[in-house]
Structures are given as structure tokens and as C-alpha cells.
Motif scaffolding. Structure first.
Motif, mmCIF file in Angstrom:
data_model
loop_
_atom_site.group_PDB
_atom_site.id
_atom_site.type_symbol
_atom_site.label_atom_id
_atom_site.label_comp_id
_atom_site.label_asym_id
_atom_site.label_seq_id
_atom_site.Cartn_x
_atom_site.Cartn_y
_atom_site.Cartn_z
ATOM 1 N N GLN A 158 21.384 26.192 48.244
ATOM 2 C CA GLN A 158 22.507 27.123 48.171
ATOM 3 C C GLN A 158 22.238 28.263 47.195
ATOM 4 O O GLN A 158 22.597 29.424 47.456
ATOM 5 C CB GLN A 158 23.786 26.380 47.761
ATOM 6 C CG GLN A 158 25.073 27.164 47.966
ATOM 7 C CD GLN A 158 25.356 27.464 49.428
ATOM 8 O OE1 GLN A 158 25.107 26.634 50.299
ATOM 9 N NE2 GLN A 158 25.844 28.669 49.716
ATOM 10 N N ARG B 62 20.347 31.182 48.739
ATOM 11 C CA ARG B 62 20.945 31.900 49.868
ATOM 12 C C ARG B 62 21.532 33.219 49.369
ATOM 13 O O ARG B 62 22.630 33.258 48.802
ATOM 14 C CB ARG B 62 22.040 31.061 50.521
ATOM 15 C CG ARG B 62 21.506 29.939 51.381
ATOM 16 C CD ARG B 62 22.607 29.425 52.294
ATOM 17 N NE ARG B 62 22.170 28.317 53.108
ATOM 18 C CZ ARG B 62 22.885 27.775 54.088
ATOM 19 N NH1 ARG B 62 24.106 28.243 54.332
ATOM 20 N NH2 ARG B 62 22.420 26.771 54.799
ATOM 21 N N SER C 212 21.604 36.209 54.421
ATOM 22 C CA SER C 212 22.711 35.893 55.331
ATOM 23 C C SER C 212 22.924 37.012 56.356
ATOM 24 O O SER C 212 23.146 36.745 57.546
ATOM 25 C CB SER C 212 24.003 35.658 54.541
ATOM 26 O OG SER C 212 23.885 34.518 53.726
#
Length: 499
Positions: free
Chosen positions: A43, A46, A51
Motif C-alpha cells: 500500500q 501505491r 493508480s
């Protein structure tokens, strides 16, 4: 660690495949990174950029649900990502879902945990207003969207993003002079701005501003000739400058734009428009469908309806008009498409013709200056020999047209000339032909109308070519002369820049 090294290799492979446009292989790598525990992206790694890139890939390979999830992920990482907001609204995301994602993003920005009990964080920008403005624009509620964007522009003057939205909405609403002024303001604020400049080029083409369009084309090519906007702009300039309906050169420029970006919807749309002007509707349908697959807009549906009508595929034209109604139920252009599809179909009975008339009248009620429904309604009256209604309709339009539509007045005069010619009122027909040509010497509809009128006044049959008295027979190329000067809406629309 070994896992981070492997993840890094996978990401580099992904970026290489994206650069090579090997999208399916790139998606395979992305899927591996999401499923395989050894390469799953933690996480904390990211990023917003990742994204957005993953979302773009999913859009390219038509995975809209996954794309929506990635855009929401991007919004949670950057609550001010206007690109993500716009794409989410296009993909049908609920505005409340966007607001929730923005709140998570604001907590992230304020270094708070997503499950923190803080109920609401006030954003630095009026995100609710921005979301609703984009929502109305996407739903083709153009007057409401324009009002909201103008209100935002008052709070944030000289903002390029807001001004671009305003310029496009003004263009769609037929406020050509205001749209030209807004685009000019954008270029003054940022001379290197290329976003939507090809759409500005289409506005200049409709206004027949050859000098400004020439300058815009040169500027865009100098700024960045690897952007598709520059080549679309050049295609539009060439189409206007050449004085012909279209040409291979304009199409070659658009094809170059599509080689630079095969998913550039506006280039597909312009290609379809040029193919329609070349009277190759089969190819035009493919281009309009490509544009619509990338982004559904009313302009793309307009192209599809026109192409199917030219192919005499009336059932398909009606289907496209109904689909347009689903995305823009209150737009005058939608009612125009319904009317066109019904009025052109030979299977349409008298009740259907009346429905077509009502559709055109409803379009004119919303936008009294819109030429497409006006000319189409006039064509129906002409077929019914109701010349008085034709004259009343177009004379009222000339009286009502303001400065925003003054570039279109020559087309109305040319249409009036056709009507008076059909009614055998040659004196008034001659007057309106000369008025149209004084406004726009390049108006081919008026030139052909004048040629036909002069033959009629000499007692020569204008539909028979090659006679001894046909001393003007060399004035125009054969392929420029229509079978008739009345009721040919496609030809009129093409020459006035509406296809």
C-alpha cells in the motif's frame, strides 16, 4: 529486499510494455502484481501516478469497472485530481462516492488514518461545486454546467482548466463569439497550452477565420508536433483553405494524429466528418463508432446519424438518435437527430412526418438560431410546397440571429434563395443569392443556387448539362453539382460546417 527488487523489475516491465502499446501484456503484468504475493505492490508504494496509469490501461482494454476502482484509488491519494474526477463522472460514478473518496484523500493529505473519527475536512478547493459542474457537463446539461463553471471562474480568475471548460460549453451552445474570446484568453494566459486547441480550430473553421486558423496551426506544430491536436488543427485549416469539400491531404493529417494517439476521440470524430464530406459514409461510420467507443458524446451520435442516413440505413439512424436521447434528453441537437431520422425514412407515415416536425420545432424552441433543425424543417415545408411557412421560418431566423451567429447568416440567405427559386419568385431569389455571396463569397450553396437561377431566368433547364446555352457549365466541377438544390440537407450541412 528481494520482493522490492522483483516489484521494481515488474513495474519497469509494465512501463516498457505500455510504451510499446502492448496493452494486453501490460495488463497481464498488472494482474500478476495484484495477485502474486511475491510481486504484490504494498500500500505504501501505491502512488497517485501508478493508480492513474493503471486506470488508463483499464480504459484502453475496456475494463471500465476496474478503471473506476483505480480512479477512485487515485482520488483517495490525491483529492484534487480533476482528471480522475472527470473520468469517474464519465464512467457513471455517483457524486456521493466521489465526495467520500475525496474525504479519505484529505485525511491522507493531513496524515490521518482512513478510519480516523474526524467527520469532515474542509477542502482547499470547492470540490462539491467542481464535481457538480462536471456532472452537468457530462450529462449534456450545458446551460447549467456553463453557469456553474462561470461561477467558479469568478472565484478563481484566469484558471486555464475552468476557462477551457467554459470555452467548450460556449461552443456547444452556439455562443461562437464568446467561445472565441475565451479561447483567445486561454492562449494569452498560456501560449503553450495545447489542450482542446483542435476544438478551437473547429470553431475557427466554422467562423471561416482562415488567418487565425493558419496561425493556430503553425503555433501548435512549433509547440509540440508529437501531439495529435496540432495535426487535427492542420487538417481543419487545410480543409478550409483548399476551398473544396475535403481532400486526401486533410485526411492524411488526421491519420497522422491517430498514429500519435490511436485513442484520441476527437481525431476519430474529425476523420468521420471529413469522410462524410467525401461521401464515403461506410468509412465514416467506423470512425464515429471508434470515437464513441472511447467517449460517448452528442457530436459522435450526430455523425453516426448523418452517416447512416447517407447510406440509407434508416433503422440504424433511428437507433442512434434514440441512443443520443438517452445521454442528452434536453439538448436541442438530440431532438434534431430524432427529427432527421424520422423525416428521411421513406417508411415514415404521415404521423411520423408530424413527429419529425414536432422534434424540429422543439429543438428550435430551445435554440431558435440552430441551423440544422431550421433547415430540416424548411426542407419538409418545401416538399409539401408550403413556401410561405419556409419564408416565415427563415426570415424570423435572420431577424433573431445575434452577433454570435452572424457567420451563419449567409447560409440562411442561401436557403431562402433556394426556397424562392422553387416558388418561382426569381426576383427575391436573386436578391438573397447576392446577399449570401456578399457575406461569404466562398458560399458554394449560394454560388450553385445563383448559377441555377440564372439558367432558369434564361429559359434553360438547369438539370440538363452540356447545352449550347450553358455558358457557365465550366464554372464548377461535376462532383460539386448536386442532383437538386432543394431538400439536400446533407450537402448544405457539410458546406456550412455542421458535419
Amino acid at each position: 529486499s528481494a520482493n522490492l527488487s522483483l516489484i521494481n523489475v515488474q513495474l519497469k516491465t509494465f512501463h516498457c510494455l505500455m510504451a510499446l502499446k502492448s496493452f494486453k501484456e501490460a495488463y497481464g503484468i498488472l494482474n500478476t502484481m495484484l495477485v502474486n504475493p511475491m510481486t504484490k505492490i504494498p500500500q505504501e508504494l501505491r502512488t497517485f501516478e501508478l493508480s492513474m496509469e493503471f486506470a488508463t490501461l483499464c480504459m484502453i482494454i475496456d475494463l471500465e469497472k476496474e478503471a473506476r476502482d483505480w480512479y477512485l484509488d487515485a482520488l483517495r491519494l490525491n483529492p484534487y485530481a480533476l482528471e480522475a474526477i472527470e473520468m469517474l463522472i464519465i464512467l457513471g460514478a455517483d457524486p456521493n462516492v466521489l465526495q467520500h473518496a475525496i474525504q479519505i484523500g484529505l485525511k491522507h493529505k493531513n496524515q490521518l488514518q482512513a478510519d480516523d473519527n474526524t467527520e469532515y475536512i474542509e477542502p482547499l478547493l470547492p470540490m462539491q461545486d467542481i464535481i457538480m459542474a462536471q456532472f452537468h457537463a457530462t450529462c449534456n446539461q450545458n446551460p447549467t454546467a456553463l453557469a456553474k463553471y462561470r461561477a467558479l471562474a469568478e472565484r478563481f480568475p484566469n484558471n486555464i482548466h475552468l476557462l477551457s471548460k467554459i470555452a467548450l460549453l460556449e461552443f456547444n451552445l452556439g455562443e461562437y463569439t464568446k467561445s472565441d474570446q475565451t479561447f483567445t484568453q486561454i492562449r494569452q494566459l498560456d501560449p503553450d497550452c495545447m489542450d482542446h486547441m483542435d476544438e478551437y480550430a473547429e470553431l475557427l473553421r466554422r467562423k471561416r477565420a482562415v488567418v487565425k486558423l493558419n496561425q493556430l496551426s503553425m503555433d501548435l506544430l512549433q509547440i509540440n508536433d508529437s501531439r495529435p491536436e496540432a495535426w487535427v488543427c492542420l487538417a481543419l485549416y487545410h480543409q478550409l483553405k483548399s476551398g473544396t469539400i475535403s481532400g486526401e491531404q486533410s485526411l492524411s493529417f488526421v491519420d497522422r494524429a491517430l498514429r500519435l494517439n490511436p485513442r484520441y476521440a476527437y481525431a476519430h470524430y474529425i476523420r468521420g466528418m471529413l469522410l462524410l464530406l467525401e461521401h464515403t459514409p461506410e468509412e465514416a461510420v467506423l470512425s464515429f463508432h471508434c470515437a464513441n467507443k472511447i467517449k460517448k458524446t452528442l457530436s459522435h451520435y450526430e455523425g453516426l446519424v448523418e452517416a447512416y442516413l447517407m447510406e440509407e440505413k434508416y433503422k440504424e439512424a433511428v437507433c442512434m438518435a434514440k441512443e443520443a436521447m438517452a445521454i442528452a434528453p434536453k439538448d436541442p441537437r438530440t431532438f434534431t437527430l430524432i427529427g432527421l431520422a424520422l423525416s428521411h425514412s421513406p417508411a415514415t407515415n404521415r404521423d411520423g412526418k408530424e413527429k419529425a416536425k414536432r422534434a424540429f420545432r422543439k429543438a428550435l424552441l430551445i435554440d431558435p438560431n440552430a441551423l440544422r433543425p431550421m433547415f430540416a424543417l424548411a426542407d419538409i415545408y418545401m416538399r409539401e410546397k408550403d413556401f410561405a411557412s419556409c419564408v416565415e421560418l427563415l426570415t424570423r431566423a435572420i431577424e433573431q440571429q445575434g452577433n454570435d451567429r452572424k457567420e451563419e447568416q449567409d447560409m440562411v440567405h442561401a436557403k431562402l434563395a433556394d426556397i424562392f427559386t422553387a416558388a418561382e419568385n426569381y426576383t427575391d431569389a436573386l436578391k438573397h443569392c447576392h446577399v449570401a455571396l456578399s457575406m461569404n463569397p466562398g458560399n458554394m450553396v449560394a454560388r450553385r443556387g445563383l448559377d441555377r437561377l440564372e439558367k432558369l431566368m434564361r429559359g434553360v433547364d438547369p438539370d440538363v448539362s452540356g447545352g449550347a446555352n450553358d455558358d457557365n457549365s465550366d464554372d464548377y466541377d461535376d462532383d460539386e453539382i448536386d442532383d437538386s438544390t432543394t431538400g439536400n440537407f446533407e450537402a448544405d450541412a457539410g458546406e456550412m460546417g455542421y458535419l
